[in-house]
Motif scaffolding. Structure first.
Motif, PDB file in Angstrom:
ATOM      1  N   ASN A   1       5.524  -6.675  -3.016  1.00 45.98           N
ATOM      2  CA  ASN A   1       5.613  -6.224  -4.411  1.00 45.98           C
ATOM      3  C   ASN A   1       4.250  -5.757  -4.905  1.00 45.98           C
ATOM      4  OD1 ASN A   1       5.583  -6.530  -7.467  1.00 45.98           O
ATOM      5  ND2 ASN A   1       7.739  -6.885  -7.029  1.00 45.98           N
ATOM      6  N   PRO A   2       4.158  -4.552  -5.451  1.00 47.45           N
ATOM      7  CA  PRO A   2       2.854  -4.008  -5.870  1.00 47.45           C
ATOM      8  C   PRO A   2       2.111  -4.855  -6.898  1.00 47.45           C
ATOM      9  CG  PRO A   2       4.501  -2.261  -5.785  1.00 47.45           C
ATOM     10  CD  PRO A   2       5.234  -3.551  -5.597  1.00 47.45           C
TER      11      PRO A   2
ATOM     12  N   ASP B   1       5.811  -2.154  -1.453  1.00 46.44           N
ATOM     13  CA  ASP B   1       7.118  -1.575  -1.758  1.00 46.44           C
ATOM     14  C   ASP B   1       7.017  -0.074  -1.990  1.00 46.44           C
ATOM     15  OD1 ASP B   1       8.296  -4.049  -1.619  1.00 46.44           O
ATOM     16  OD2 ASP B   1       8.262  -4.402  -3.774  1.00 46.44           O
ATOM     17  N   ASN B   2       5.888   0.365  -2.590  1.00 41.94           N
ATOM     18  CA  ASN B   2       5.695   1.801  -2.827  1.00 41.94           C
ATOM     19  C   ASN B   2       5.840   2.571  -1.525  1.00 41.94           C
ATOM     20  OD1 ASN B   2       3.850  -0.004  -4.494  1.00 41.94           O
ATOM     21  ND2 ASN B   2       3.839   1.831  -5.742  1.00 41.94           N
ATOM     22  N   GLN B   3       5.256   2.021  -0.472  1.00 40.28           N
ATOM     23  CA  GLN B   3       5.286   2.700   0.822  1.00 40.28           C
ATOM     24  C   GLN B   3       6.636   2.520   1.522  1.00 40.28           C
ATOM     25  OE1 GLN B   3       1.923   0.353   1.905  1.00 40.28           O
ATOM     26  NE2 GLN B   3       0.473   2.049   1.764  1.00 40.28           N
ATOM     27  N   LEU B   4       7.177   1.294   1.499  1.00 39.83           N
ATOM     28  CA  LEU B   4       8.419   1.005   2.219  1.00 39.83           C
ATOM     29  C   LEU B   4       9.623   1.698   1.596  1.00 39.83           C
ATOM     30  CD1 LEU B   4       7.797  -2.812   2.714  1.00 39.83           C
ATOM     31  CD2 LEU B   4       7.736  -1.083   4.518  1.00 39.83           C
ATOM     32  N   GLY B   5       9.763   1.559   0.286  1.00 37.70           N
ATOM     33  CA  GLY B   5      10.904   2.171  -0.397  1.00 37.70           C
ATOM     34  C   GLY B   5      10.813   3.678  -0.423  1.00 37.70           C
ATOM     35  N   ALA B   6       9.624   4.196  -0.732  1.00 38.34           N
ATOM     36  CA  ALA B   6       9.447   5.642  -0.834  1.00 38.34           C
ATOM     37  C   ALA B   6       9.663   6.333   0.507  1.00 38.34           C
ATOM     38  CB  ALA B   6       8.051   5.964  -1.370  1.00 38.34           C
TER      39      ALA B   6
ATOM     40  N   ALA C   1      13.751  -1.530  -4.101  1.00 34.53           N
ATOM     41  CA  ALA C   1      14.852  -0.678  -4.545  1.00 34.53           C
ATOM     42  C   ALA C   1      14.376   0.333  -5.583  1.00 34.53           C
ATOM     43  CB  ALA C   1      15.982  -1.538  -5.125  1.00 34.53           C
ATOM     44  N   GLN C   2      13.525  -0.118  -6.510  1.00 31.73           N
ATOM     45  CA  GLN C   2      13.033   0.795  -7.539  1.00 31.73           C
ATOM     46  C   GLN C   2      12.156   1.889  -6.950  1.00 31.73           C
ATOM     47  OE1 GLN C   2      14.051   0.753 -10.847  1.00 31.73           O
ATOM     48  NE2 GLN C   2      13.125   2.787 -10.690  1.00 31.73           N
ATOM     49  N   GLU C   3      11.328   1.541  -5.988  1.00 30.98           N
ATOM     50  CA  GLU C   3      10.491   2.553  -5.347  1.00 30.98           C
ATOM     51  C   GLU C   3      11.345   3.562  -4.579  1.00 30.98           C
ATOM     52  OE1 GLU C   3       7.394   3.013  -5.886  1.00 30.98           O
ATOM     53  OE2 GLU C   3       7.051   1.163  -7.006  1.00 30.98           O
TER      54      GLU C   3
ATOM     55  N   THR D   1      12.866   0.442   6.971  1.00 31.17           N
ATOM     56  CA  THR D   1      11.438   0.746   7.125  1.00 31.17           C
ATOM     57  C   THR D   1      10.629  -0.529   7.287  1.00 31.17           C
ATOM     58  OG1 THR D   1      11.330   0.843   4.706  1.00 31.17           O
ATOM     59  CG2 THR D   1      11.350   2.943   5.899  1.00 31.17           C
ATOM     60  N   GLN D   2       9.558  -0.399   8.025  1.00 32.05           N
ATOM     61  CA  GLN D   2       8.649  -1.530   8.254  1.00 32.05           C
ATOM     62  C   GLN D   2       7.225  -0.996   8.289  1.00 32.05           C
ATOM     63  OE1 GLN D   2       9.810  -4.135  11.496  1.00 32.05           O
ATOM     64  NE2 GLN D   2       7.676  -4.522  12.003  1.00 32.05           N
ATOM     65  N   GLY D   3       6.286  -1.750   7.720  1.00 31.62           N
ATOM     66  CA  GLY D   3       4.895  -1.334   7.724  1.00 31.62           C
ATOM     67  C   GLY D   3       4.310  -1.321   9.125  1.00 31.62           C
TER      68      GLY D   3
END
Length: 374
Positions: free
Chosen positions: A128-129, A146-151, A180-182, A273-275
């Motif tokens: 979470n950012p 999340d910004n990276q994973l969701g986007a 989810a929001q990202e 997605t995974q970092g």
């Protein structure tokens, strides 16, 4: 002769005793859910850290000329914020200076304040950012946000899967809501229309009501912000209701646990997605996977490599500074870089990774298979 031999034995015993006393013990706290619905991920995290600890102790690191012994203090937070707070306070009370974890964003948010007040250096994969906007000087993220994973999941959905409409479900946790929001934000920019938004919780097992609403919206895909414990049963119920569209998600569902809990023997049609870059395409990554398999007789899941890297990142900072002071180590981490198994660890002002590759995965049977790094 006997007296001489006895003296030698006593001398050897004394030297061994002296060596044990001279060795400094460095305790590293560990937090993850090692029981409950997310136990598969928690034990995976633990074993990644344990493998690193074993290798570090075999290496024989010294601080100020004195050998150090690393110990992992394993704690089960059950993915529950209340339990996490208790564990965090116990670790502070035990004077532990370093912590690997927590795994969940919902646990990391309340525990980060306790650790900050206790002067603890924390290395977390929680995505979470908001975690790194609190200004805690000794907290560092060792995974993607999340910004990276969701986007990036939205990018893959639009460009590779050609998705035009999507239904979004989240589990109302800090992680699930965030990822989810990202996804929604980026999907909207790419022209993907959100035709349904539903929510559940991280204890649920029956999703038929919300899935009936999702089915009526006829989306090209379903995105779920949450964890494998719900994603597996949700996938099974989707297919039972005749929803054949892909299930998308972040790293929370990027585990063989999703396949196992779905109880499906057909192609899953799941993307997540995974970092990090594709781990087994580098020499470091291949060797890590081989050592992990040899040690634990199974493949690593989502974040074993990150927890392995986290332990080694900490040890590298201790070697470089010749100190075990959390303040000095934090200053070192903030301005240095370390190349690990999962990627490079170099930090921005918030203590997020400056760069974090994100890899899209799918499932082949119960195996999680990398498709593409973005």
């Amino acid at each position: 002769m006997k007296k001489y031999s006895l003296n030698l034995l006593l001398l050897a015993a004394g030297l061994a005793c002296f060596g044990a006393q001279a060795q400094e013990r460095i305790r590293i706290g560990f937090m993850s859910p090692t029981t409950g619905p997310q136990a598969g991920n928690g034990t995976d995290n633990r074993d990644g850290a344990l493998l690193a600890i074993k290798e570090l102790n075999a290496k024989g690191i010294k601080v100020g000329g004195k050998a150090v012994q690393f110990d992992l203090d394993v704690n089960d937070d059950t993915a529950d914020p209340r339990q996490g707070v208790q564990v965090a306070q116990q670790l502070v009370d035990k004077k532990i200076k370093f912590v690997l974890g927590p795994y969940n964003s919902g646990v990391t948010m309340p525990t980060s304040r306790i650790f900050a007040e206790g002067g603890v250096l924390v290395l977390t994969v929680a995505s979470n950012p908001r975690i790194t906007t609190q200004g805690h000087a000794r907290l560092f993220r060792i995974g993607a946000t999340d910004n990276q994973l969701g986007a990036k999941m939205a990018v893959y959905a639009a460009q590779d899967l050609k998705i035009k409409t999507v239904a979004v479900i989240d589990d109302r946790t800090a992680y699930g809501l965030g990822v989810a929001q990202e996804f929604v934000d980026q999907a909207s920019k790419l022209g993907i229309k959100v035709v349904a938004k539903e929510f559940t919780n991280d204890k649920a097992s029956d999703f038929n009501t919300i899935l009936t609403s999702v089915k009526a919206a006829k989306p090209d895909a379903v995105f779920y912000g949450g964890y494998s414990a719900q994603a597996g049963p949700m996938l099974r119920q989707m297919r039972s209701l005749g929803i054949a569209t892909p299930l998308l998600g972040g790293d929370g569902i990027c585990s063989s646990e999703t396949a196992t809990l779905s109880q499906l023997n057909t192609e899953l049609n799941v993307y997540c997605t995974q970092g990090g870059s594709i781990i087994d395409r580098s020499d470091k990554g291949k060797k890590f996977v081989e050592r992990y398999r040899a040690e634990f007789k199974r493949d690593p899941l989502t974040y074993a490599a990150a927890f392995y890297d986290g332990a080694n990142l900490l040890a590298s900072a201790i070697e470089a500074t010749q100190s075990t002071d959390p303040g000095k180590l934090s200053e070192h981490l903030a301005k240095s870089s370390y190349m690990g198994v999962a990627g490079e660890y170099a930090y921005d002002a918030k203590h997020d990774l400056k760069q974090s590759a994100v890899t899209v995965f799918t499932f082949k049977g119960k195996d999680v298979v990398a498709l593409k790094s973005l």
